[in-house]
Design a protein around this motif. Structure first.
Motif, PDB file in Angstrom:
ATOM      1  N   LEU A   1      -4.209   1.600  -6.259  1.00 48.52           N
ATOM      2  CA  LEU A   1      -4.717   2.806  -5.615  1.00 48.52           C
ATOM      3  C   LEU A   1      -4.660   4.015  -6.538  1.00 48.52           C
ATOM      4  N   GLY A   2      -4.392   3.790  -7.826  1.00 51.92           N
ATOM      5  CA  GLY A   2      -4.224   4.873  -8.786  1.00 51.92           C
ATOM      6  C   GLY A   2      -5.391   5.829  -8.853  1.00 51.92           C
ATOM      7  N   ASP A   3      -6.599   5.363  -8.605  1.00 53.25           N
ATOM      8  CA  ASP A   3      -7.781   6.221  -8.658  1.00 53.25           C
ATOM      9  C   ASP A   3      -8.445   6.324  -7.281  1.00 53.25           C
ATOM     10  N   SER A   4      -7.649   6.129  -6.235  1.00 47.39           N
ATOM     11  CA  SER A   4      -8.245   6.150  -4.892  1.00 47.39           C
ATOM     12  C   SER A   4      -8.780   7.534  -4.516  1.00 47.39           C
ATOM     13  N   ALA A   5      -8.191   8.578  -5.067  1.00 50.74           N
ATOM     14  CA  ALA A   5      -8.705   9.921  -4.787  1.00 50.74           C
ATOM     15  C   ALA A   5     -10.136  10.070  -5.316  1.00 50.74           C
ATOM     16  N   GLY A   6     -10.445   9.324  -6.372  1.00 49.35           N
ATOM     17  CA  GLY A   6     -11.797   9.333  -6.922  1.00 49.35           C
ATOM     18  C   GLY A   6     -12.703   8.310  -6.271  1.00 49.35           C
ATOM     19  N   GLY A   7     -12.196   7.634  -5.230  1.00 44.74           N
ATOM     20  CA  GLY A   7     -13.006   6.672  -4.497  1.00 44.74           C
ATOM     21  C   GLY A   7     -13.004   5.277  -5.085  1.00 44.74           C
ATOM     22  N   ARG A   8     -12.031   4.958  -5.948  1.00 41.57           N
ATOM     23  CA  ARG A   8     -12.012   3.643  -6.595  1.00 41.57           C
ATOM     24  C   ARG A   8     -10.670   2.943  -6.325  1.00 41.57           C
ATOM     25  N   VAL A   9     -10.747   1.710  -5.860  1.00 40.64           N
ATOM     26  CA  VAL A   9      -9.581   0.852  -5.689  1.00 40.64           C
ATOM     27  C   VAL A   9      -9.879  -0.447  -6.433  1.00 40.64           C
ATOM     28  N   THR A  10      -8.962  -0.863  -7.304  1.00 37.02           N
ATOM     29  CA  THR A  10      -9.159  -2.089  -8.073  1.00 37.02           C
ATOM     30  C   THR A  10      -8.291  -3.193  -7.485  1.00 37.02           C
ATOM     31  N   ARG A  11      -8.921  -4.320  -7.190  1.00 33.80           N
ATOM     32  CA  ARG A  11      -8.213  -5.472  -6.622  1.00 33.80           C
ATOM     33  C   ARG A  11      -7.981  -6.504  -7.721  1.00 33.80           C
ATOM     34  N   THR A  12      -6.738  -6.993  -7.818  1.00 30.25           N
ATOM     35  CA  THR A  12      -6.404  -8.087  -8.721  1.00 30.25           C
ATOM     36  C   THR A  12      -5.888  -9.240  -7.877  1.00 30.25           C
ATOM     37  N   VAL A  13      -6.478 -10.400  -8.048  1.00 29.85           N
ATOM     38  CA  VAL A  13      -6.060 -11.601  -7.332  1.00 29.85           C
ATOM     39  C   VAL A  13      -5.388 -12.516  -8.349  1.00 29.85           C
ATOM     40  N   ARG A  14      -4.109 -12.823  -8.107  1.00 28.09           N
ATOM     41  CA  ARG A  14      -3.371 -13.707  -9.009  1.00 28.09           C
ATOM     42  C   ARG A  14      -3.042 -15.001  -8.288  1.00 28.09           C
ATOM     43  N   PHE A  15      -3.256 -16.092  -8.980  1.00 29.72           N
ATOM     44  CA  PHE A  15      -2.945 -17.407  -8.460  1.00 29.72           C
ATOM     45  C   PHE A  15      -1.707 -17.927  -9.162  1.00 29.72           C
ATOM     46  N   ASP A  16      -1.191 -19.028  -8.696  1.00 33.13           N
ATOM     47  CA  ASP A  16      -0.010 -19.651  -9.293  1.00 33.13           C
ATOM     48  C   ASP A  16      -0.362 -20.269 -10.645  1.00 33.13           C
ATOM     49  N   ASP A  17      -1.479 -19.903 -11.205  1.00 39.41           N
ATOM     50  CA  ASP A  17      -1.949 -20.370 -12.510  1.00 39.41           C
ATOM     51  C   ASP A  17      -2.276 -19.117 -13.319  1.00 39.41           C
ATOM     52  N   PRO A  18      -1.518 -18.831 -14.385  1.00 41.41           N
ATOM     53  CA  PRO A  18      -1.719 -17.577 -15.116  1.00 41.41           C
ATOM     54  C   PRO A  18      -3.110 -17.418 -15.714  1.00 41.41           C
ATOM     55  N   PHE A  19      -3.865 -18.491 -15.806  1.00 43.95           N
ATOM     56  CA  PHE A  19      -5.203 -18.401 -16.389  1.00 43.95           C
ATOM     57  C   PHE A  19      -6.292 -18.254 -15.328  1.00 43.95           C
TER      58      PHE A  19
ATOM     59  N   ALA B   1       8.558  -9.695  -8.190  1.00 45.34           N
ATOM     60  CA  ALA B   1       8.402 -10.183  -6.818  1.00 45.34           C
ATOM     61  C   ALA B   1       7.345 -11.272  -6.741  1.00 45.34           C
ATOM     62  N   VAL B   2       6.245 -11.085  -7.449  1.00 38.22           N
ATOM     63  CA  VAL B   2       5.173 -12.093  -7.452  1.00 38.22           C
ATOM     64  C   VAL B   2       5.653 -13.365  -8.162  1.00 38.22           C
ATOM     65  N   ALA B   3       6.419 -13.222  -9.230  1.00 34.18           N
ATOM     66  CA  ALA B   3       6.965 -14.401  -9.922  1.00 34.18           C
ATOM     67  C   ALA B   3       7.855 -15.206  -8.981  1.00 34.18           C
ATOM     68  N   ARG B   4       8.689 -14.513  -8.195  1.00 31.95           N
ATOM     69  CA  ARG B   4       9.539 -15.220  -7.221  1.00 31.95           C
ATOM     70  C   ARG B   4       8.684 -15.904  -6.156  1.00 31.95           C
ATOM     71  N   LEU B   5       7.621 -15.239  -5.709  1.00 33.54           N
ATOM     72  CA  LEU B   5       6.708 -15.843  -4.736  1.00 33.54           C
ATOM     73  C   LEU B   5       6.163 -17.156  -5.282  1.00 33.54           C
ATOM     74  N   PHE B   6       5.681 -17.136  -6.525  1.00 32.58           N
ATOM     75  CA  PHE B   6       5.100 -18.338  -7.116  1.00 32.58           C
ATOM     76  C   PHE B   6       6.134 -19.439  -7.315  1.00 32.58           C
TER      77      PHE B   6
END
Length: 67
Positions: A40-58, A22-27
């Protein structure tokens, strides 16, 4: 002068492979777009990890959540 229009797409409930597609189609359709993923895999433990992807894989940024 008007502000630039930035398309926003909310992708929820998808496993990794479908989310990646879906993200590839967006780009492809919206050069310069940004995708933000909250793991949200570890949200029960109070941790949420955010990943920000740009139209540049690097240019991706991963921000680990705080415990």
């Amino acid at each position: 002068m008007s502000a630039p229009v930035i398309p926003v797409v909310l992708v929820t409930g998808l496993h990794g492979t479908a989310r990646t597609a879906a993200v590839a189609r967006l780009f492809l359709r919206h050069p310069g777009a940004v995708a933000v993923h909250h793991d949200l895999g570890d949200s029960a433990g109070g941790r949420v990890t955010r990943t920000v992807r740009f139209d540049d894989p690097f240019a991706s940024v991963i921000e680990p959540g705080m415990p």
